[in-house]
Design a protein around this motif. Structure first.
Motif, PDB file in Angstrom:
ATOM      1  N   ALA A  88      28.443  52.291 -62.950  1.00 29.58           N
ATOM      2  CA  ALA A  88      28.762  53.012 -64.186  1.00 29.58           C
ATOM      3  C   ALA A  88      29.039  54.486 -63.914  1.00 29.58           C
ATOM      4  O   ALA A  88      28.332  55.132 -63.135  1.00 29.58           O
ATOM      5  N   ILE A 114      33.493  48.137 -69.568  1.00 30.78           N
ATOM      6  CA  ILE A 114      32.433  47.204 -69.175  1.00 30.78           C
ATOM      7  C   ILE A 114      32.341  46.028 -70.147  1.00 30.78           C
ATOM      8  O   ILE A 114      32.093  44.885 -69.729  1.00 30.78           O
ATOM      9  N   VAL A 152      25.249  45.945 -63.716  1.00 34.17           N
ATOM     10  CA  VAL A 152      25.701  47.329 -63.828  1.00 34.17           C
ATOM     11  C   VAL A 152      24.670  48.239 -63.160  1.00 34.17           C
ATOM     12  O   VAL A 152      23.487  48.194 -63.494  1.00 34.17           O
ATOM     13  N   ALA A 174      23.443  51.628 -63.233  1.00 33.47           N
ATOM     14  CA  ALA A 174      23.444  52.832 -64.089  1.00 33.47           C
ATOM     15  C   ALA A 174      22.337  53.773 -63.630  1.00 33.47           C
ATOM     16  O   ALA A 174      21.702  54.451 -64.449  1.00 33.47           O
ATOM     17  N   ASN A 228      21.541  54.879 -73.369  1.00 34.80           N
ATOM     18  CA  ASN A 228      22.109  54.044 -72.310  1.00 34.80           C
ATOM     19  C   ASN A 228      21.152  52.945 -71.888  1.00 34.80           C
ATOM     20  O   ASN A 228      21.574  51.950 -71.288  1.00 34.80           O
ATOM     21  N   TYR A 254      24.029  48.946 -72.434  1.00 34.41           N
ATOM     22  CA  TYR A 254      24.600  47.891 -71.589  1.00 34.41           C
ATOM     23  C   TYR A 254      24.065  46.507 -71.943  1.00 34.41           C
ATOM     24  O   TYR A 254      24.824  45.532 -71.962  1.00 34.41           O
ATOM     25  N   THR A 255      22.778  46.411 -72.234  1.00 31.36           N
ATOM     26  CA  THR A 255      22.237  45.099 -72.606  1.00 31.36           C
ATOM     27  C   THR A 255      22.824  44.634 -73.934  1.00 31.36           C
ATOM     28  O   THR A 255      23.054  43.438 -74.134  1.00 31.36           O
ATOM     29  N   VAL A 270      25.547  42.732 -70.809  1.00 29.27           N
ATOM     30  CA  VAL A 270      25.359  42.836 -69.365  1.00 29.27           C
ATOM     31  C   VAL A 270      24.093  42.073 -68.987  1.00 29.27           C
ATOM     32  O   VAL A 270      23.068  42.163 -69.660  1.00 29.27           O
ATOM     33  N   VAL A 300      20.963  45.367 -65.563  1.00 31.95           N
ATOM     34  CA  VAL A 300      21.374  46.766 -65.487  1.00 31.95           C
ATOM     35  C   VAL A 300      20.259  47.564 -64.817  1.00 31.95           C
ATOM     36  O   VAL A 300      19.079  47.382 -65.112  1.00 31.95           O
TER      37      VAL A 300
END
Length: 394
Positions: free
Chosen positions: A141, A152, A168, A170, A179, A183-184, A188, A191
């Protein structure tokens, strides 16, 4: 931050670690409980939890193994020998940062770049790469300028259509705190975050958020299990308790308060430096957001622009870290021009002060400074630059 020892820990984190050091504990039980606590703090969706590791780099290896062995975890002891694994390939964006890929390769996984430097992965290339042996798609990321990387959410959609999980990295994408769930919420599967940077936990800590079934395999691939590759990533009970405590403190804070403090620190530096440095043709600039090769890039930083005669042409992929600085050892400076000579003087004074560089000068990051330390940095720069520029005509 890694090369300078990580973040400074809150006294409450140190106290929790000290208390943890006084007891024995079932490590599997502690890891599971701590994972649930981190997951709750990170607002993971239903069906997700967290795993704790010795850092984001370790999480890369653990998450890779989790994806490789998701259908047959009994094969984990064979890694890095992938002979009997049907999933042994990791798809990566060929245009992104390759520095961390050895952490993936040590598992035995084969890397499959899609795209290349200057020509990042595109949807068609990703679809074509997802053959049956692909264990996961790995995305770093924030490593490319906005608009250049494949979104993404689109990566997730394409990969999931082929039954492939998405990981990912991150690690340095905090703050903002949002953040942790960005992502979840995209879907994703795993992460990764560092525990020793913005979170303020031990340097040797990190965590990954992910689907429960994948986290379970990841934990099976790691210490305290005895015959798996991940045993080398042995996180201590002290680091586990320290990380959970740090996360509690971090989540009780706010992005707004942190950003306001950093803005104030940059202002202090600019006010102190502007007049004396201006007499030498040096200009100051507050930059936010920064370039993609420094993360998190939404933190305000002070860029100090030197006159042309102070500069030596910098080559290499990154404009942020010049050829005379070593990212792994940022206090090792080769003084090849006026800019790096100032950096060398900063490093070799008392106290030793490390600053970053870019093509035109020096960068100061307020994230690692108190207001008192910012004043020390400014005064040192004034003491070094004024006589240097006046006598050596850098």
């Amino acid at each position: 931050m890694t090369s300078l020892g990580g973040s400074r820990m809150d006294p409450r984190v140190l106290a929790a670690m000290d208390e943890a050091s006084r007891s024995f504990v079932s490590m599997p039980t502690l890891l599971t409980s701590a994972g649930k606590a981190i997951g709750k703090l990170a607002k993971v969706p239903k069906g997700y939890t967290a795993g704790l590791t010795t850092g984001a780099a370790a999480s890369l290896a653990i998450c890779t193994m989790a994806c490789m062995a998701r259908n047959n975890p009994e094969l984990l002891p064979q890694l890095p020998n992938t002979k009997n694994f049907t999933k042994n390939t990791v798809v990566i964006d060929g245009g992104s940062d390759f520095r961390w890929l050895p952490c993936v390769s040590l598992t035995g996984a084969q890397l499959r770049p899609v795209g290349s430097e200057g020509s990042p992965m595109r949807a068609a290339g990703l679809r074509a790469s997802l053959s049956p042996e692909v264990a996961c798609v790995l995305i770093f990321a924030g490593g490319l300028p906005p608009g250049e990387a494949l979104d993404i959410a689109e990566v997730v959609s394409i990969a999931h259509a082929a039954g492939v999980p998405v990981v990912v990295d991150a690690a340095a994408q905090l703050p903002p705190r949002s953040n942790l769930w960005l992502y979840t919420e995209m879907g994703v599967d795993l992460v990764i975050f560092s525990g020793g940077k913005a979170v303020g936990g031990p340097q040797t800590s990190g965590f990954f958020l992910g689907r429960e079934e994948l986290v379970k395999v990841g934990l099976a691939a790691a210490s305290p299990n005895e015959i798996v590759l991940g045993r080398v990533c042995k996180i201590s009970k002290e680091d586990i308790v320290g990380l959970v405590t740090a996360m509690e403190i971090f989540m009780a804070g706010s992005d707004e308060a942190e950003l306001a403090f950093w803005e104030g620190t940059v202002a202090v530096l600019m006010n102190r430096l502007r007049a004396p440095l201006a007499t030498k043709g040096i200009t100051l600039e507050r930059v936010c957001p920064g370039p993609p090769d420094i993360q998190p890039n939404h933190i305000p930083r002070l860029y100090i622009h030197f006159p042309a005669e102070a500069k030596k042409k910098v080559s290499g992929k990154s404009a942020f870290y010049g050829e005379s600085t070593d990212h792994s050892n940022p206090l090792h400076i080769d003084p090849v021009d006026g800019i790096t000579k100032v950096m060398w003087e900063m490093v070799n004074g008392t106290p030793s002060i490390g600053v970053n560089m870019f093509a035109d000068g020096i960068v100061i990051n307020p994230q690692t400074l108190s207001r008192e330390e910012a004043a020390v940095v400014a005064d040192r720069l004034i003491a070094i630059i004024t006589p240097e520029l006046a006598t050596a005509k850098l």
